[in-house]
Design a protein around this motif. Structure first.
Motif, short mmCIF file in Angstrom:
data_model
loop_
_atom_site.label_atom_id
_atom_site.label_comp_id
_atom_site.label_asym_id
_atom_site.label_seq_id
_atom_site.Cartn_x
_atom_site.Cartn_y
_atom_site.Cartn_z
N SER A 218 0.81 -1.22 0.00
CA SER A 218 0.00 0.00 0.00
C SER A 218 0.84 1.27 0.00
O SER A 218 0.30 2.37 0.06
CB SER A 218 -0.93 0.00 1.21
N THR A 219 2.17 1.12 -0.08
CA THR A 219 3.07 2.26 0.02
C THR A 219 4.20 2.13 -0.99
O THR A 219 4.66 1.03 -1.25
CB THR A 219 3.67 2.33 1.45
N GLU A 220 4.65 3.26 -1.53
CA GLU A 220 5.90 3.29 -2.29
C GLU A 220 6.99 3.62 -1.27
O GLU A 220 6.84 4.55 -0.48
CB GLU A 220 5.85 4.34 -3.38
N TRP A 221 8.09 2.87 -1.29
CA TRP A 221 9.12 2.97 -0.27
C TRP A 221 10.40 3.60 -0.81
O TRP A 221 10.79 3.33 -1.94
CB TRP A 221 9.43 1.58 0.28
N GLU A 222 11.06 4.39 0.04
CA GLU A 222 12.33 5.04 -0.30
C GLU A 222 13.38 4.62 0.72
O GLU A 222 13.12 4.59 1.92
CB GLU A 222 12.12 6.56 -0.25
N LEU A 223 14.57 4.30 0.25
CA LEU A 223 15.64 3.82 1.12
C LEU A 223 16.04 4.87 2.14
O LEU A 223 16.22 6.04 1.82
CB LEU A 223 16.86 3.43 0.28
N SER A 224 16.19 4.43 3.38
CA SER A 224 16.58 5.30 4.48
C SER A 224 17.97 4.92 5.02
O SER A 224 18.79 5.77 5.31
CB SER A 224 15.53 5.20 5.59
N SER A 225 18.20 3.61 5.16
CA SER A 225 19.52 3.15 5.61
C SER A 225 19.85 1.81 4.97
O SER A 225 18.96 1.07 4.55
CB SER A 225 19.60 3.07 7.14
N ILE A 226 21.13 1.54 4.93
CA ILE A 226 21.61 0.30 4.32
C ILE A 226 22.70 -0.28 5.21
O ILE A 226 23.61 0.44 5.63
CB ILE A 226 22.10 0.57 2.88
N ASN A 227 22.55 -1.54 5.56
CA ASN A 227 23.49 -2.24 6.45
C ASN A 227 23.77 -1.45 7.72
O ASN A 227 24.91 -1.35 8.17
CB ASN A 227 24.79 -2.57 5.70
N GLY A 228 22.73 -0.85 8.28
CA GLY A 228 22.84 -0.15 9.56
C GLY A 228 23.34 1.28 9.49
O GLY A 228 23.45 1.94 10.51
N SER A 229 23.63 1.78 8.30
CA SER A 229 24.13 3.16 8.17
C SER A 229 23.18 3.98 7.32
O SER A 229 22.63 3.49 6.33
CB SER A 229 25.50 3.17 7.49
N ALA A 230 23.02 5.24 7.70
CA ALA A 230 22.20 6.16 6.91
C ALA A 230 22.81 6.26 5.52
O ALA A 230 24.03 6.18 5.35
CB ALA A 230 22.15 7.54 7.56
N ILE A 231 21.95 6.43 4.51
CA ILE A 231 22.48 6.49 3.15
C ILE A 231 23.14 7.84 2.89
O ILE A 231 22.79 8.84 3.49
CB ILE A 231 21.38 6.23 2.10
N ASN A 232 24.10 7.79 1.98
CA ASN A 232 24.76 9.01 1.51
C ASN A 232 24.18 9.28 0.12
O ASN A 232 24.45 8.53 -0.81
CB ASN A 232 26.28 8.80 1.45
N THR A 233 23.39 10.31 -0.01
CA THR A 233 22.71 10.58 -1.28
C THR A 233 23.70 10.79 -2.44
O THR A 233 23.36 10.54 -3.59
CB THR A 233 21.78 11.80 -1.18
N ALA A 234 24.94 11.18 -2.14
CA ALA A 234 25.95 11.36 -3.19
C ALA A 234 26.31 10.04 -3.86
O ALA A 234 26.86 10.04 -4.97
CB ALA A 234 27.19 12.02 -2.61
N ASP A 235 26.01 8.91 -3.22
CA ASP A 235 26.31 7.59 -3.79
C ASP A 235 25.32 7.19 -4.88
O ASP A 235 25.52 6.17 -5.54
CB ASP A 235 26.29 6.51 -2.71
N TYR A 236 24.26 7.98 -5.05
CA TYR A 236 23.19 7.60 -5.97
C TYR A 236 22.92 8.73 -6.96
O TYR A 236 22.18 9.66 -6.68
CB TYR A 236 21.93 7.24 -5.18
#
Length: 143
Positions: free
Chosen positions: A34-52
């Motif tokens: 029922s929801t579109e999901w956006e990544l918040s963290s990966i392997n326990g660490s907050a994402i770095n938007t510069a990586d994407y």
């Protein structure tokens, strides 16, 4: 009448409290589709938007057993099954093949392939490998 109202109030309260708790499996499929999901963290660490380069990775789980989204560079898609106990099985994933610098896309796809359990909490979708959180998603922001 007062007794009936008190009983009804207690039942409504119980339903609200139950609806706010976390869940594995069972009702989880209804919640994740029922929801579109956006990544918040990966392997326990907050994402770095510069990586994407092409946006934060996301995921949409369909009621038809298909999952698709963006991995920060390319579009991906495949199948999934979700059992009542929260066990997640992802099928073969397909992806477009545009070039993007960096390792964000690869890190995301590796973590996605490692996921084998789902836990849904209020405003949070957690994909786990056993008990280890590998991907945490939040509802996707709409523009």
């Amino acid at each position: 009448m007062k007794k009936l109202m008190a009983t009804l109030s207690l039942m409504v309260f119980a339903v609200v409290i139950t609806g706010c708790s976390s869940t594995k499996g069972g009702n989880a499929k209804n919640l994740i589709t029922s929801t579109e999901w956006e990544l918040s963290s990966i392997n326990g660490s907050a994402i770095n938007t510069a990586d994407y380069d092409r946006g934060i990775p996301d995921a949409t789980f369909g009621t038809d057993g298909r999952v698709n989204g963006g991995n920060g560079c390319n579009r991906y898609g495949g199948t999934y099954t979700l059992e009542d106990n929260g066990k997640l099985t992802l099928g073969q994933m397909m992806s477009t093949k545009m070039f993007c610098p960096g390792t964000g896309e690869g890190t995301f796809m590796k973590a996605l392939h490692e996921a084998n359990m789902v836990k849904v909490q209020k405003d949070k979708l957690v994909l786990l490998n056993g008990t280890k959180e590998v991907l945490v998603f939040v509802p996707k922001k709409t523009n």
